[in-house]
Design an enzyme around this catalytic site. Sequence first.
Site, mmCIF file in Angstrom:
data_model
loop_
_atom_site.group_PDB
_atom_site.id
_atom_site.type_symbol
_atom_site.label_atom_id
_atom_site.label_comp_id
_atom_site.label_asym_id
_atom_site.label_seq_id
_atom_site.Cartn_x
_atom_site.Cartn_y
_atom_site.Cartn_z
ATOM 1 N N ASP A 103 0.893 -1.208 0.100
ATOM 2 C CA ASP A 103 -0.283 0.092 0.255
ATOM 3 C C ASP A 103 0.773 1.454 -0.001
ATOM 4 O O ASP A 103 1.999 1.276 -0.120
ATOM 5 C CB ASP A 103 -0.421 0.080 1.241
ATOM 6 C CG ASP A 103 -0.013 -0.201 2.722
ATOM 7 O OD1 ASP A 103 0.887 -0.149 2.722
ATOM 8 O OD2 ASP A 103 -0.930 -0.378 3.279
ATOM 9 N N ASP A 283 -7.845 -7.854 0.678
ATOM 10 C CA ASP A 283 -7.320 -8.133 1.749
ATOM 11 C C ASP A 283 -8.110 -7.424 2.725
ATOM 12 O O ASP A 283 -8.795 -6.404 2.845
ATOM 13 C CB ASP A 283 -5.644 -6.997 1.710
ATOM 14 C CG ASP A 283 -6.315 -5.656 1.792
ATOM 15 O OD1 ASP A 283 -5.974 -5.032 3.118
ATOM 16 O OD2 ASP A 283 -6.882 -4.730 1.449
ATOM 17 N N CYS A 321 -14.347 -28.595 8.542
ATOM 18 C CA CYS A 321 -12.410 -27.760 7.974
ATOM 19 C C CYS A 321 -10.833 -28.630 7.596
ATOM 20 O O CYS A 321 -11.027 -29.594 8.792
ATOM 21 C CB CYS A 321 -12.513 -26.114 9.073
ATOM 22 S SG CYS A 321 -10.662 -26.403 8.652
ATOM 23 N N CYS A 323 -8.472 -27.323 7.423
ATOM 24 C CA CYS A 323 -6.859 -26.943 7.499
ATOM 25 C C CYS A 323 -6.266 -27.946 8.579
ATOM 26 O O CYS A 323 -7.193 -28.944 9.344
ATOM 27 C CB CYS A 323 -6.992 -25.941 8.095
ATOM 28 S SG CYS A 323 -7.559 -25.908 10.071
ATOM 29 N N CYS A 326 -7.387 -28.158 12.578
ATOM 30 C CA CYS A 326 -8.944 -28.562 12.867
ATOM 31 C C CYS A 326 -8.470 -30.205 12.456
ATOM 32 O O CYS A 326 -9.322 -30.761 13.391
ATOM 33 C CB CYS A 326 -9.806 -28.234 11.856
ATOM 34 S SG CYS A 326 -10.042 -26.622 12.419
ATOM 35 N N HIS A 352 -6.030 -21.478 11.151
ATOM 36 C CA HIS A 352 -6.613 -21.774 11.041
ATOM 37 C C HIS A 352 -8.052 -20.592 9.816
ATOM 38 O O HIS A 352 -8.742 -21.335 9.238
ATOM 39 C CB HIS A 352 -7.724 -22.156 12.207
ATOM 40 C CG HIS A 352 -9.315 -22.256 11.902
ATOM 41 N ND1 HIS A 352 -9.909 -23.487 11.327
ATOM 42 C CD2 HIS A 352 -10.057 -21.046 12.017
ATOM 43 C CE1 HIS A 352 -11.049 -23.314 11.259
ATOM 44 N NE2 HIS A 352 -11.580 -22.217 11.510
HETATM 45 ZN ZN LIG Z 1 -9.524 -24.972 10.254
#
Ligand SMILES: [Zn+2]
Length: 387
Positions: A103, A283, A321, A323, A326, A352
């Site tokens: 930016d 963003d 999820c 990820c 998780c 996460h």
């Molecule tokens: Zn997760």
Amino acid sequence: MNYYMPVGKGTDLRFEILTEDPKSKARLGKLITDHGEINTPVFMPVGTAGTVKAIAQPQLEELGAELILGNTYHLYLRPGHQLIHELGGLHRFISWPHPILTDSGGFQVFSHSDLRKISEEGVVFRSHLDGSSHLLTPEKAIEIQRALGADIIMVLDECLPYPCDFLIARDSMEQTLRWAGRCKDAFEKSAGCWHPHQQWLFGIGQGGISPELRRECMLRLIDIEFSGYAIGGLSVGEPKPLLYELAGESARWMPTAQPRYLMGVGTPLDIVECVAMGVDMFDCVMPTRNARNGWLFTHSGHLVIKHARYARDERPIDESCLCPVCRLYSRAYLRHLFQSKEILSAMLNTCHNLYFYLDTLRQIRDAIASHRYLDFLAEFKRKQEVG
Ligand SMILES: [Zn+2]
């Protein structure tokens, strides 16, 4: 359909539109930079001071981040753009070989409103680190971003608070347009002086909460000719319907052949909504900042991990999820880490939340590719609102 959009003067950034959703303005694209390709719509994690807080670069890569944002304000004050340039530029300094966007520093300067003074020349501000005084001009914003070497860099614009009077917004828009012209001149004069790779400059539309000013600002920016265009000054406290109206009104006037970036927005649902208006880039600090505060995003809304109800909860944050967090950890353990102020709490929560955002963007791209974006949007909204 797979074609390159026509390129004009100042618009040499390769942006390929792969397909468009037939029932909304959502589009699937590819941005091609010297540091790699970016699949759009894209979400960029915010790497304030050369780091996306609480997560290392290899893990960001594993989560599928293709583009990250660096804050010029922070990097200019510490460690300084000259030092980063001497050490080979921002990509090398932070060991991130993929695309980066910086930016202009304006947003941080304007958000420390008691520390600044604006004039035609630029904005004088005091460092939040040591109180020293600095002048940020359009030319200086370009010099700093040239030295840092991000692939995509932004013009210096004036950011207004919400709410804001029409006449103030109009004067400010004129200032933003004059600064945009000076940024473009400085950018062209400094081409090839800093790095062997290409950098591209994006203009930023302002105009407060007036749809007319938003339109005028965007059309006059297009006359200056940038490689892409951004919508600035939103998500500053205005109600959601107004955010969507102004984002939609700005996007409507942006060139279809160039990337459209909505700055600083927003929740997962905001992103899903604004993709339908034709926005390609986003963003936001939400996934990372909220993670450190124990606020976790899920497919059915959010959960606040400190709540006592999670003390014995053996389920993962989100059962659907995939990820790494998780797959391994329970809500009970994550609550314990948060309550104990363990460093690992910020790391796992960030992992996460960023996975959730980046995976939402993958689902967005799949839905556009299969021409069922509005069905996806309706289903996403229903689940978020249930939670
Ligand atoms: Zn997760």
